[in-house]
Design an enzyme around this catalytic site. Structure first.
Site, PDB file in Angstrom:
ATOM      1  N   TYR A   1       0.836  -1.198   0.000  1.00 29.24           N
ATOM      2  CA  TYR A   1       0.000   0.000   0.000  1.00 29.24           C
ATOM      3  C   TYR A   1       0.869   1.245   0.000  1.00 29.24           C
ATOM      4  O   TYR A   1       2.086   1.173   0.195  1.00 29.24           O
ATOM      5  CB  TYR A   1      -0.971  -0.017   1.183  1.00 29.24           C
ATOM      6  CG  TYR A   1      -0.368   0.311   2.529  1.00 29.24           C
ATOM      7  CD1 TYR A   1       0.461  -0.590   3.191  1.00 29.24           C
ATOM      8  CD2 TYR A   1      -0.617   1.538   3.145  1.00 29.24           C
ATOM      9  CE1 TYR A   1       1.008  -0.286   4.426  1.00 29.24           C
ATOM     10  CE2 TYR A   1      -0.072   1.854   4.385  1.00 29.24           C
ATOM     11  CZ  TYR A   1       0.733   0.942   5.022  1.00 29.24           C
ATOM     12  OH  TYR A   1       1.279   1.245   6.244  1.00 29.24           O
TER      13      TYR A   1
ATOM     14  N   ARG B   1       8.489   4.174  -4.454  1.00 33.83           N
ATOM     15  CA  ARG B   1       8.507   3.174  -3.375  1.00 33.83           C
ATOM     16  C   ARG B   1       7.515   2.044  -3.655  1.00 33.83           C
ATOM     17  O   ARG B   1       7.789   0.874  -3.390  1.00 33.83           O
ATOM     18  CB  ARG B   1       8.200   3.822  -2.019  1.00 33.83           C
ATOM     19  CG  ARG B   1       8.303   2.807  -0.876  1.00 33.83           C
ATOM     20  CD  ARG B   1       8.203   3.458   0.491  1.00 33.83           C
ATOM     21  NE  ARG B   1       6.904   4.071   0.689  1.00 33.83           N
ATOM     22  CZ  ARG B   1       6.600   4.848   1.722  1.00 33.83           C
ATOM     23  NH1 ARG B   1       7.507   5.114   2.648  1.00 33.83           N
ATOM     24  NH2 ARG B   1       5.399   5.380   1.827  1.00 33.83           N
TER      25      ARG B   1
ATOM     26  N   ARG C   1      -7.869 -20.970  -2.211  1.00 35.78           N
ATOM     27  CA  ARG C   1      -6.772 -20.568  -1.333  1.00 35.78           C
ATOM     28  C   ARG C   1      -5.573 -21.481  -1.581  1.00 35.78           C
ATOM     29  O   ARG C   1      -5.724 -22.697  -1.589  1.00 35.78           O
ATOM     30  CB  ARG C   1      -7.209 -20.679   0.125  1.00 35.78           C
ATOM     31  CG  ARG C   1      -6.140 -20.285   1.136  1.00 35.78           C
ATOM     32  CD  ARG C   1      -6.699 -20.342   2.553  1.00 35.78           C
ATOM     33  NE  ARG C   1      -5.697 -19.976   3.542  1.00 35.78           N
ATOM     34  CZ  ARG C   1      -4.863 -20.815   4.148  1.00 35.78           C
ATOM     35  NH1 ARG C   1      -4.908 -22.114   3.860  1.00 35.78           N
ATOM     36  NH2 ARG C   1      -3.990 -20.390   5.036  1.00 35.78           N
TER      37      ARG C   1
ATOM     38  N   LEU D   1      10.802   1.166   7.499  1.00 39.35           N
ATOM     39  CA  LEU D   1      10.251   1.649   6.234  1.00 39.35           C
ATOM     40  C   LEU D   1      11.020   2.904   5.820  1.00 39.35           C
ATOM     41  O   LEU D   1      11.304   3.762   6.656  1.00 39.35           O
ATOM     42  CB  LEU D   1       8.763   1.988   6.384  1.00 39.35           C
ATOM     43  CG  LEU D   1       8.124   2.327   5.040  1.00 39.35           C
ATOM     44  CD1 LEU D   1       7.912   1.058   4.218  1.00 39.35           C
ATOM     45  CD2 LEU D   1       6.822   3.059   5.206  1.00 39.35           C
TER      46      LEU D   1
END
Ligand code: PMP
Length: 288
Positions: free
Chosen positions: A33, A52, A102, A208
């Protein structure tokens, strides 16, 4: 006004945007995100966030050009326009899509396309945030996240638990500590100021690589402020003249108390205030 969101090529009212229960973001936190702030209807540091994002996708082995930067910018701008967003954020999430079942193994990228979601978050008090005048109280907690914190993945359970631990302790946020040193905040980079020098942990896979961090350090150096990229401890933070955090949504935000001990005077300090001012002034020059 109903919020208009973006999902896989379509602009939809938020209650009509739906994704599959097999989406790997939902089942495996297999997604990344970005959060880009919007001031005066313009995107702050869009390029930094786009670069990024591309890096995060590459590190997670998403193949090909998932979405071109120009298209991404066009979607951001369209959402700002459709939602008449003046101040706030745009949240973007890309997951490895929804296979038909899955499975731990990645789906074939030719058969399963990534899920791309963007939505706006209105926050008229982001620039004139009253918290900037008060400062934050933080507690320290063990950093129990995975080892690739340089990738902006959607696995935010531990940071979320960290915020809850802070709340339970009567604080605003938590600083994460590993091997005796602060890594970063739950959703921000962490700094102290001592004898005029701005001290923050160096870049590595442990934290980060904040887009706001990069800009603030650049502006600080341009303003002839001393910057030291090195580890620091909680004891050092408690003994510092000032402390602060940075992130796309808080910009530069003072920290006035660490684990119950006042930092400096216990009030927001001049360095953090000046950096917030410089950041807002300089960053708006390149907003798009
Ligand atoms: N560290 C962590 C763990 C974060 O979640 C964030 C914000 N997403 C940051 C640092 C700050 O990064 P940025 O300045 O790019 O918002």
């Amino acid at each position: 006004m109903t919020r208009t969101v973006y999902l896989n090529g379509k602009y939809l009212p938020e209650n009509e945007a739906q994704i599959s229960i097999f989406d790997r973001g939902f089942l495996m936190a297999d997604g990344v995100y970005e959060v880009t702030s919007v001031i005066g209807g313009k995107l702050v540091d869009f390029d930094g966030h786009a670069i990024r994002l591309a890096r995060s996708l590459k590190e997670l082995m998403f193949t090909g050009d998932v979405i071109a930067k120009e298209e991404l910018l066009a979607i951001h701008r369209e959402l700002i326009a459709r939602n008449e967003l003046d101040q706030g954020m745009i949240y973007l999430q890309i997951t490895r899509g929804a296979p038909s079942d899955r499975d731990f193994v990645f789906p074939d990228p030719k058969a399963v396309k990534p899920t791309i979601v963007l939505f706006t978050q209105n926050n008229p008090k982001m620039v004139n945030n009253p918290t900037a005048l008060k400062g934050l109280k933080v507690i320290s907690i063990a950093d129990e996240r995975w080892g690739r914190r340089d990738i902006k993945t959607v696995q935010l359970l531990y940071p979320s638990m960290g915020k809850m631990m802070a709340k339970a302790a009567g604080a605003n946020d938590a600083w994460l500590v590993e091997d005796g040193f602060v890594t970063e905040g739950t959703s921000n980079n962490a700094y102290i100021v001592k004898d005029g020098a701005i001290i923050t942990r160096e870049l590595s896979n442990d934290i980060l690589h904040g887009i706001t961090r990069a800009a603030v350090l650049r502006f600080a150096k341009e303003a002839q402020m001393a910057v030291e990229e090195r580890n620091f401890t909680i004891a050092e933070a408690q003994d510092a003249d000032e402390a602060f955090i940075t992130s796309a949504s808080t910009f530069v935000m003072p920290v006035v108390n660490v684990d119950g001990a006042d930092v400096g005077t216990g009030k927001p300090g001049p360095v953090a205030a000046r950096l917030r001012e410089i950041y807002l002034e300089e960053t708006l020059k390149t907003a798009v």
